[in-house]
Design a protein around this motif. Structure first.
Motif: not given
Lengths: 474, 474
Positions: B345-371
């Motif tokens: 989903p692109k910014e401005g599309e209805p699914s964007y906010a949830l997609w952004k939140k979900e993917t940010d969460t995954i990236h952040a969890a992986l980075a912090s666990r790795t560290q």
């Protein structure tokens, strides 16, 4: 930098041939593209893909079984059951929940051999069908039957003199996999005059020829119901074939993917090789293949299927496991498709009536089209066609006028490929020439599926073309 | 009847090793079964699968991206959009309809190379990423990256003296595929002391050794970001590697499946080999692999991915097509998964906010666990661990006391397999010994994923075990 050309690549792979998706299928795609751009004029207004048993493709549009797709949709997004209350029948909701509890997310790799719970359900399906037990540890779920066949052929080909007995005509996956794995095809001929029957004598002849050629036979491939022939083996023939495998120490590879495509089941029922092997208490190693791509399921795109090992040791099974583990696991959408195939709704359950209606409709359409098409083709001059009791195809024999044969040779084509190309160019109907499956020297056939709706119109096109072609080259 | 034993089967296949799903994984499954039956007592109450990058598996439970699964659910049962109005966001409904219009039923075989429309979308994703055009005809959709890698290795191995340069440590798919196709692995060593960096010198050393061994090098495998190392190549190193391929006429096989798993993207960004090859206007044949199994998608079970051919002729591409056509097509669930990955989903599309939140969460969890995991492992005596900037893994080096090494040898185990088995037996944590990936003589490692939730508890178990093991064998 030396460029990457064909001659610096694995030469053996260049021998691989797969006519079902070969020259004709590629040309048909081009025609389909041309039809989209209005500027091109072609003598037909649509391309009809009769080259492949792909029931749900555009233009054929066999509807999927609703139960299967409802379970799959809930597996994709489990929250749906609550978000859309009442939309899914309760047995579907229960089934999807049961699968979720066992599998977890379908986005995870499963056990490489397939989800244990689904393998248990497959084993129950087999034991209910045959009256003999099946062990989930001997079941391997696969990405369609093809993946399993290719794996087994890879395992059986020990060196370039190793060979596998293949029926002629055959489904070209077998010769393609043999070429890929540097093995030899040992042909044996089916008898068209007896409804494409299989005989021990013809296999013995193949074995004798193999001995002369220095080929070491490893396995016997039987396709039952046949592809492209649609023929069904009798119980007696099956027993003879099992004995033959015992005598010659052959592994039996039983391609039974059309076991649920029976047009005259009372007269021509299906019996599995597993059942015959168990009844005879035979020790022959047997690998039986099944698939969700055919039958009434027609779920080709999911890539699902399984094979069962019978009379195969734990150490050989461990080798099979190791090899499949490198590919991680079969697609989960295919695995849950297998589950729906082996556990359809039962009488009394909410989804049963619709499931029954849908599957009856598919069976009836296939049977009536097969019968009508065979009758009309048989009425054409120079065409004879065994009316298949099973599978999805007809494989008519065609006489090709000698002038057309000459023109084909001049064009560097097999005469039946020349015929099939002309058919495609004239009508938009894509078939597969018999030479792609193998046939007796000097005979010509083509394979077409019996999946096309609007069968009257369709057969009319075949008739008009044949008469025109015959007249043109008279 | 001669029984079917291992010695009558293809001997080469018995050389195949795939440690990710090997002895430890099989034992872990047995423990999982034992935990279900209350009668068995084990020193842990759950099995933690850290052996494989399988984010959505039970116990790890990384949630799938909602957008991807909503599109998939509608593709399974298109009628849902009307039956459950308002349940699906409008951009999901539009996307599913667009896919249906292009594909038709996902139960049909697609084009063997993958749905043309999806290949167009992949090409756009690549050209947006790299700033250089990509041609949909050069894209092949696959059942995960593994299927494509195996195919290319099969094509490149012309005879048993042909070899392919493989990093050590490597993802064992490469050596497994080489064993399966009768080719040789030409090892080159990554430099752990420099964060597992790749150097031209080490590849030149591998090539020199190959010449001595009579091995003919055909291709260079680069895994970037690395597996099991998580290392990222610099642009300069990539340019050197491209030049090296030019000099030695090597095909470059670029495994880029972790391109979206970057924990410190500002400092360690990802650059594709396609971009470097185009910037340098290099003629080297390049095959780049990507997958939906990793990244934030984690859709391993769908079996989806693609490879792109660069600087590869139409005739070689036709051979690739012919070979994939024998397997008919990649699973449609994987293909539509690829579409969702390359068209989020692109910014401005209805699914964007949830997609952004979900993917940010995954990236952040992986980075912090790795560290966190790297820091804690590095604090242990006898353990050192490169903090991976990418991928899903850590690959700590462990000192194993000499008495433990002796006990391992006596038990017929590699010392790191002995360590990893003891870890599994004691804690229920399943990892993969470094010997499964290759390592320098006399060094020992293990690979574990950074996917486990409850990382504090998890690392605590690793620490306690390591101290206990070290003490026991002191």
């Amino acid at each position: 930098m030396r460029p990457l050309t064909l001659d610096v690549l694995n030469q053996q792979l260049q021998e691989v041939q797969y006519a079902v998706r070969g020259e004709l299928a590629i040309k048909a795609e081009l025609y389909r593209e041309q039809l989209k751009s209005a500027s091109q004029s072609l003598p037909f207004d649509k391309v009809i893909s009769s080259n492949i048993g792909n029931p749900q493709q555009k233009g054929l549009d066999q509807p999927p079984i609703t139960f299967t797709r409802q379970v799959a949709a809930l597996s994709e997004w489990p929250a749906l059951a609550n978000l859309a209350p009442g939309v899914f029948p309760p047995d579907v909701v229960a089934r999807a929940k049961e699968l979720y509890d066992e599998i977890g997310s379908i986005g995870a790799y499963s056990h490489s051999q397939g989800v244990p719970f689904i393998r248990k359900n497959v084993a129950k399906f087999i034991s209910d069908r045959d009256g003999f037990p099946a062990d989930p540890d001997n079941i391997f779920l696969t990405a369609g039957a093809s993946a399993g066949v290719s794996l087994l052929i890879n395992m059986l080909i020990t060196d370039p003199s190793a060979g596998i007995l293949i029926p002629i005509p055959q489904y070209p996956l077998y010769t393609a996999a043999l070429a890929q794995h540097h093995g030899r095809a040992i042909p044996y001929y089916l008898d068209e005059s007896r409804g494409w029957s299989t005989s021990v004598a013809s296999i013995e002849a193949g074995l004798a020829q193999a001995r002369k050629d220095g080929t070491s036979p490893k396995a016997l491939v039987i396709i039952n119901p046949g592809n492209p022939t649609g023929a069904l083996l009798t119980r007696d023939t099956m027993a003879d074939l099992v004995k033959l495998c015992e005598e010659h120490s052959l592994v039996l590879l039983a391609d039974e993917v059309y076991q649920n495509n029976l047009h005259r089941a009372a007269e021509h029922p299906f019996t599995s090789f597993k059942k015959v092997v168990r009844e005879l208490q035979s020790p022959i190693p047997l690998v039986s293949f099944h698939s969700i791509s055919k039958g009434v399921s027609g779920e080709c795109g999911r890539r699902g299927g399984y094979f069962e090992l019978t009379n195969i040791s734990a150490e050989v099974r461990a080798l099979v496991y190791k090899l499949v583990s490198v590919g991680l696991c079969p697609p989960l959408s295919g695995q849950i498709g297998v589950d729906s195939m082996v556990r359809p709704p039962k009488e009394g359950e909410p989804s049963y009536a619709l499931w029954k209606k849908e599957t009856d409709t598919i069976h009836a359409a296939l049977a009536s089209r097969t019968q009508l098409m065979a009758a009309r083709l048989n009425a054409l001059p120079g065409v004879s066609c065994v009316e298949s009791p099973g599978a999805l195809y007809l494989f008519p024999k065609i006489e090709i006028p000698s002038k057309a044969v000459e023109a084909a040779v001049a064009a560097g084509k097999e005469p039946d490929a020349f015929y099939a190309l002309a058919l495609l160019d004239d009508t938009g109907i894509c078939t597969v020439p018999g030479s792609g499956f193998g046939q007796k020297e000097g005979e010509w056939h083509y394979r077409l599926t019996c999946l096309c709706p609007g069968v009257e119109d369709y057969v009319g096109k075949l008739e008009r073309f044949h008469l025109k072609f015959t007249e043109k080259w008279a």
